[in-house]
Design an enzyme around this catalytic site. Structure first.
Site, PDB file in Angstrom:
ATOM      1  CG  HIS A 355     155.506   6.916  17.901  1.00 32.40           C
ATOM      2  ND1 HIS A 355     156.315   6.480  18.931  1.00 32.40           N
ATOM      3  CD2 HIS A 355     155.061   5.794  17.298  1.00 32.40           C
ATOM      4  CE1 HIS A 355     156.369   5.163  18.931  1.00 32.40           C
ATOM      5  NE2 HIS A 355     155.607   4.714  17.953  1.00 32.40           N
ATOM      6  CE  LYS A 544     167.245  15.280  21.983  1.00 28.45           C
ATOM      7  NZ  LYS A 544     166.449  14.174  22.505  1.00 28.45           N
ATOM      8  NE  ARG A 545     162.508  13.298  14.153  1.00 29.85           N
ATOM      9  CZ  ARG A 545     161.474  14.126  14.320  1.00 29.85           C
ATOM     10  NH1 ARG A 545     161.264  15.104  13.456  1.00 29.85           N
ATOM     11  NH2 ARG A 545     160.641  13.967  15.328  1.00 29.85           N
ATOM     12  CE  LYS A 550     163.160  15.183  17.912  1.00 31.98           C
ATOM     13  NZ  LYS A 550     162.749  14.372  19.071  1.00 31.98           N
ATOM     14  CB  THR A 652     164.142   5.922  23.008  1.00 35.04           C
ATOM     15  OG1 THR A 652     164.526   6.316  21.688  1.00 35.04           O
ATOM     16  CG2 THR A 652     162.707   5.437  22.991  1.00 35.04           C
ATOM     17  CE  LYS A 656     168.096   4.222  22.320  1.00 36.75           C
ATOM     18  NZ  LYS A 656     167.809   4.779  20.995  1.00 36.75           N
TER      19      LYS A 656
END
Length: 810
Positions: A355, A544-545, A550, A652, A656
């Site tokens: 991942h 998100k985390r 990110k 993901t 969504k």
């Protein structure tokens, strides 16, 4: 499917109330009603699950064992009722009992068994496994507190315990008769008895693994699987001799050590004690799982020779890697197999999903931790490593630089990803770009040895939950336009929505649904945080985390840029913007926690400035979780997917948001690449360096300070961060990380390199938003092309290409 009337439901749920709580509906509170409904529904599911297990045995079907340290399940009552076709009748029943369905569903806490995308993916796959009628069991730990509950105090993240099980035990079926024994520590000796090697453990600590099963029902099918959650218990809860002597703390040591295994998800491992606890967690649930599966297989077939024909283990990331040496231990030490026979079975029965391309997340364990915590497993790892290294050395003609890269044990470390590659039959990435990076960069030498082992399965989402359930207005419109609900099991049918891209009536309906969802989110945020949102503003969401790659910090730079424009010209913003952040930072991740504090400092500053009123707002949504995501995602209009190209495996959240009609601003990273393949440039807002350009820039020498000095708007933003905002807090550390990092680590995720392109993409967003028809057309196009990201498709690919099992939609 079990069918029952509201009248029968009312009678049976009332009986559950009396049995479990000794109350009538008139005496019960909303939480007790929720639990009574859960007990009732669980009983129905349990009947299905028994029949599923019987059919699996009778027909000799292969079973999938999905091992993950996280399963971010969220709430189960509405989801299970929906899948079983009972939701409408259940809502009627709840009203008959004198309660509002929304209040009852709201009373259920999120199952705190996961943190982010890894856990939510596992939950989506469990739903699809059941829906596709694939016999499967998920395995994890029954965390008492799970991931922490996030609170924001003075702008900073505070981690609080989240005792989710207090109101969620109604979903758990205890299976104490299937308890397993796990050994930690001690010393291992080898004896030859009657010509066979016998392993003896001296001074080991025994811990019991007690299973609790959470049932997982498929959509529109009787097939029901389960998630097995292991609880840790001491063999004796109290040393009575020590307790009688007054040594109370010492008397409870064994119990406390055992129970610490299941206290929290991801205990801080910045110290040796934390690392040891994490290793215990990983071995605990892996060993319990392997023992259970082997035992059940022997009960069914009487031999282990055919084990791989009927069982496949899917390792979700590197956390369950010890399944490989643990199966070897069971096959050799307990069942007397020779090494080669055991190894053939293991390497035919285990597959690994990677991942991440982030080296720090590939798990490198200090040798001493494994050696002291699980000494027999250490011995087996050493032998696996020796044989693997010899194989690699032979293939690469003794080139030790390559052998070093491939080694399992090196420099007093154990490299879990390399162990997965050596011991697994398949290694898959989770997006096309990610899998290519694994093949050509991260695992390139292993791939050259066995290219057929490396595969791709792009991630997917449970579209029934993440669109149909959470966005009923959109679900109703889709069913109306398509003339059926077939898309719920055949997600690619969403492509038929392309026929309506130029239908004005449909575009207007879509816009009305989005606005209604925005109003619902406004109420949610007002009720939970007391903050007023402007539903007529553009809702720009990054949820998100929290991790530097990110690039939440780049989002902040854009917001500061807009703020500076407003200060220079109050009429500069033609489109009012609301920026919504949802994120948790790992407790020991100092920089991530500082970025959260920065976001809150910026929010306080902007939201207090009169010049921003009605034009610009920033909100950090506290305690991001599945329930919050279910309110946020249908209301989002812009989805921020802005990671440094080549760093995000898949994502993901992007899927969504897409299926709910949000438009993506993002880099060509992770599954954004596949989104771009079906949407093109015209239906998303791409910007920034590509993955190969990132590599080249770093190789050639990257100088963020030169960008800082040459871009006045960027310099002004960074200087503002360095100075701070109206709360008086300076973020000179974040400023320094971007400009002055040591060893080439200044701005290691290239925020400054992509800043100008990002600002231009955001300006395109504002311009496009002014053209409502164009915006709504793009939104509908995103929904129409989102079917490719259904978890049913992903699980079907695992079934066909890795597990070799049949499925309902195949």
């Amino acid at each position: 499917m079990i069918q029952t009337t509201p009248e029968c439901m009312t009678k049976e749920i009332t009986a559950k109330l009396m049995i479990h709580f000794g109350k009538t509906p008139e005496e019960a509170n909303v939480s007790e009603i929720m639990e009574a409904c859960a007990f009732w529904l669980r009983d129905k599911m349990a009947i299905h699950e028994v029949h599923t297990r019987k059919d699996t045995t009778i027909h000799g079907l292969k079973q999938v064992h999905y091992l993950s340290l996280e399963f971010l399940m969220g709430r189960s009552l509405m989801k299970n009722a929906y899948n079983m076709g009972m939701l409408k009748n259940l809502e009627k029943t709840i009203k008959t009992l004198g309660f509002e369905p929304a209040e009852v569903f709201e009373a259920e806490p999120d199952a705190a068994l996961g943190n982010g995308g890894l856990g939510r993916l596992a939950a989506c796959y469990m739903d699809s496994l059941a829906t596709l009628e694939i016999p499967a069991v998920g395995y994890s730990i029954c965390y008492e507190l799970g991931i922490f509950k996030q609170a924001i105090k003075n702008g900073e993240q505070i981690e609080l315990p989240d005792p989710w099980r207090t109101a969620s035990d109604s979903w758990l079926l205890p299976k104490s008769g299937e308890t397993q024994e796990i050994l930690f520590g001690g010393t291992v000796t080898h004896e030859i008895v009657d010509g066979r090697r016998k392993i003896k453990y001296d001074g080991a600590t025994k811990v019991l693994a007690v299973p609790n099963d959470m049932l997982i029902t498929g959509y529109n099918t009787n097939h029901t699987n389960h998630l097995r959650l292991w609880n840790a218990r001491a063999t004796k809860p109290l040393d009575m001799a020590l307790f009688s002597k007054g040594e109370y703390t010492k008397a409870l040591e064994e119990r406390d050590m055992a129970e610490s295994i299941c206290k929290v998800l991801y205990p801080n491992d910045n110290h040796p004690e934390g690392k040891t606890l994490r290793m215990r967690q990983q071995y605990f649930f892996v060993s319990a799982t392997c023992q259970s599966v082997v035992q059940k297989h022997l009960n069914a077939y009487g031999t282990l020779a055919n084990f791989a024909e009927y069982n496949v283990f899917q390792i979700n990331d590197t956390h369950p890697t010890l399944v490989i040496p643990e199966l070897m231990r069971i096959f050799m030490d307990i069942h007397g197999m020779d090494w080669d026979s055991a190894w053939r079975i293991v390497t035919d029965a285990v597959a690994y999903t990677n991942h991440t391309v982030m080296w720090e997340a590939l798990e490198r364990w200090p040798q001493s931790i494994i050696q002291n915590t699980v000494p027999r497993i250490w011995e087996i790892i050493v032998e696996i490593a020796r044989r693997w290294q010899a194989k690699c050395s032979e293939f690469y003609h003794g080139d030790m630089e390559i052998v070093k890269n491939l080694a399992i044990c090196w420099d007093n470390e154990v490299r879990m990803a390399n162990l997965c590659i050596a011991g697994g039959k398949a290694v898959n990435g989770v997006s096309t770009l990610h899998s290519n990076i694994l093949r050509t960069d991260v695992f390139k030498y292993a791939c050259q040895m066995n290219p057929d082992k490396f595969k791709n399965v792009t991630n997917g989402i449970d579209h029934r939950r993440w669109m149909s359930q959470i966005n009923p207005g959109l679900d109703a419109l889709v069913k109306e336009l398509l003339g059926s609900d077939k898309y719920l099991t055949h997600a690619m049918d969403l492509q038929k929505l392309n026929a309506f891209l130029d239908n004005q009536e449909v575009l207007d309906k879509l816009a009305a649904i989005k606005y209604e969802n925005k109003l619902k989110l406004c109420k949610f945020v007002k009720d939970t945080q007391g903050i007023e949102l402007n539903p007529n503003s553009l809702f720009d969401v990054q949820a998100k985390r929290l991790h530097e790659y990110k690039r939440q910090l780049m989002n902040v730079l854009h917001i500061i840029t807009l703020y500076h424009r407003l200060k220079d010209d109050p009429n500069s913003m033609k489109v009012p913007r609301t920026f919504l952040f949802g994120a948790k930072a790992a407790p020991g991740y100092v920089t991530a926690k500082r970025i959260i504090q920065l976001i809150n400092s910026l929010a306080h500053h902007i939201n207090q400035d009169p010049i921003c009123q009605g034009k610009l707002k920033v909100v950090f949504l506290e305690n991001y979780r599945v329930t919050l995501a279910e309110a946020l995602i249908p209301a989002a209009e812009i989805s921020e997917q802005i990671s440094t190209a080549g760093k995000e495996a898949s994502g993901t959240g992007n899927m969504k948001f897409m299926i709910n009609g949000a438009l993506t601003v993002g880099t060509l990273d992770g599954a954004n690449v596949e989104m771009h393949d079906v949407l093109g440039d015209e239906n998303m807002f791409l910007f920034g360096l590509h993955a190969d350009e990132v590599v080249k820039l770093k190789k050639d020498g990257y100088n963020p300070r030169s960008i800082y000095e040459s871009n006045a708007a960027l310099k002004r933003c960074l200087d503002q961060i360095n100075t701070g905002f109206n709360d008086g807090i300076s973020y000179s550390d974040l400023y320094g990380d971007l400009l002055n990092g040591f060893g080439g680590r200044a701005d290691q995720y290239l925020l400054l390199a992509d800043y100008d392109a990002y600002i231009k993409a955001q300006d395109r967003i504002a311009e496009t938003y002014l053209d409502k028809n164009k915006w709504n057309r793009m939104s509908l196009k995103n929904i129409a092309e989102a079917g490719i990201f259904a978890a049913d498709r992903a699980v079907g690919e695992y079934a066909d290409n890795i597990w070799n099992v049949g499925h309902r939609l195949g």
